[in-house]
Design a protein around this motif. Structure first.
Motif, PDB file in Angstrom:
ATOM      1  N   LEU A  34     -37.355   8.964 -14.380  1.00  0.00           N
ATOM      2  CA  LEU A  34     -38.382   9.081 -15.420  1.00  0.00           C
ATOM      3  C   LEU A  34     -39.347  10.194 -15.034  1.00  0.00           C
ATOM      4  O   LEU A  34     -39.604  10.398 -13.840  1.00  0.00           O
ATOM      5  N   GLY A  35     -39.869  10.873 -16.028  1.00  0.00           N
ATOM      6  CA  GLY A  35     -40.735  12.003 -15.699  1.00  0.00           C
ATOM      7  C   GLY A  35     -41.913  12.144 -16.639  1.00  0.00           C
ATOM      8  O   GLY A  35     -41.955  11.535 -17.714  1.00  0.00           O
ATOM      9  N   ASN A  52     -37.525   8.943  -9.207  1.00  0.00           N
ATOM     10  CA  ASN A  52     -36.116   8.566  -9.263  1.00  0.00           C
ATOM     11  C   ASN A  52     -35.956   7.055  -9.362  1.00  0.00           C
ATOM     12  O   ASN A  52     -36.913   6.302  -9.216  1.00  0.00           O
ATOM     13  N   TRP A  53     -34.703   6.635  -9.536  1.00  0.00           N
ATOM     14  CA  TRP A  53     -34.433   5.206  -9.646  1.00  0.00           C
ATOM     15  C   TRP A  53     -34.856   4.450  -8.391  1.00  0.00           C
ATOM     16  O   TRP A  53     -35.223   3.276  -8.453  1.00  0.00           O
ATOM     17  N   ASP A  54     -34.820   5.141  -7.244  1.00  0.00           N
ATOM     18  CA  ASP A  54     -35.148   4.499  -5.969  1.00  0.00           C
ATOM     19  C   ASP A  54     -36.605   4.712  -5.579  1.00  0.00           C
ATOM     20  O   ASP A  54     -36.979   4.497  -4.427  1.00  0.00           O
ATOM     21  N   ALA A  55     -37.423   5.159  -6.539  1.00  0.00           N
ATOM     22  CA  ALA A  55     -38.871   5.343  -6.375  1.00  0.00           C
ATOM     23  C   ALA A  55     -39.265   6.563  -5.562  1.00  0.00           C
ATOM     24  O   ALA A  55     -40.440   6.739  -5.261  1.00  0.00           O
ATOM     25  N   THR A  56     -38.308   7.414  -5.217  1.00  0.00           N
ATOM     26  CA  THR A  56     -38.688   8.698  -4.621  1.00  0.00           C
ATOM     27  C   THR A  56     -39.263   9.580  -5.717  1.00  0.00           C
ATOM     28  O   THR A  56     -38.871   9.468  -6.887  1.00  0.00           O
ATOM     29  N   THR A  57     -40.197  10.427  -5.345  1.00  0.00           N
ATOM     30  CA  THR A  57     -40.979  11.162  -6.340  1.00  0.00           C
ATOM     31  C   THR A  57     -40.984  12.658  -6.112  1.00  0.00           C
ATOM     32  O   THR A  57     -40.651  13.136  -5.015  1.00  0.00           O
ATOM     33  N   GLY A  58     -41.369  13.379  -7.134  1.00  0.00           N
ATOM     34  CA  GLY A  58     -41.540  14.821  -7.041  1.00  0.00           C
ATOM     35  C   GLY A  58     -42.692  15.261  -7.926  1.00  0.00           C
ATOM     36  O   GLY A  58     -42.983  14.607  -8.936  1.00  0.00           O
ATOM     37  N   TYR A  59     -43.353  16.356  -7.530  1.00  0.00           N
ATOM     38  CA  TYR A  59     -44.532  16.826  -8.238  1.00  0.00           C
ATOM     39  C   TYR A  59     -44.520  18.342  -8.387  1.00  0.00           C
ATOM     40  O   TYR A  59     -44.008  19.061  -7.524  1.00  0.00           O
TER      41      TYR A  59
END
Length: 123
Positions: A34-35, A52-59
């Motif tokens: 989701l974004g 991501n589905w596994d709760a890793t994130t990006g910014y």
């Protein structure tokens, strides 16, 4: 019918905070990325943050250290906590979902979109 509905936008002074929410319905996105994207007047829609589905994130570099993305799969809700807001953060903020597990920063990689919520930061 898949729906994504954003809420939490508004007018805030520079340095203030807002928390955006995006509630999904019509299908489960617990195994999907989701974004959040944003679009200012006269500019293209750009990547803000994703999870991501596994709760890793990006910014995006412009929001690192100020914004935090999170998700609550039990509530079918995506969040964006925005702190230390700047006038250049003013935009319509959109949430997006894709069928894949991992996020992309390109908007055309996302199949599902909300209608957006306006965030205005005054100086």
């Amino acid at each position: 019918q898949v729906q994504l509905v954003e809420s939490g936008g508004g007018l805030v002074q520079a340095g203030g905070s807002l928390r955006l929410s995006c509630t999904t319905s019509g299908r489960t996105f617990s195994h999907s990325a989701l974004g959040w994207f944003r679009q200012a007047p006269g500019k293209e829609r750009g990547f803000v943050a994703a999870i991501n589905w596994d709760a890793t994130t990006g910014y995006a570099e412009s929001v690192k250290g100020r914004f935090t993305v999170s998700r609550d799969n039990a509530k079918n809700t995506l969040y964006l906590q925005m702190n230390s807001l700047k006038p250049e953060d003013t935009a319509v903020y959109y949430c997006a979902a894709r069928g894949g597990q991992y996020y992309y920063t390109r908007a055309d990689e996302y199949e599902f979109w909300g209608r957006g919520t306006q965030v205005t930061v005054s100086s």
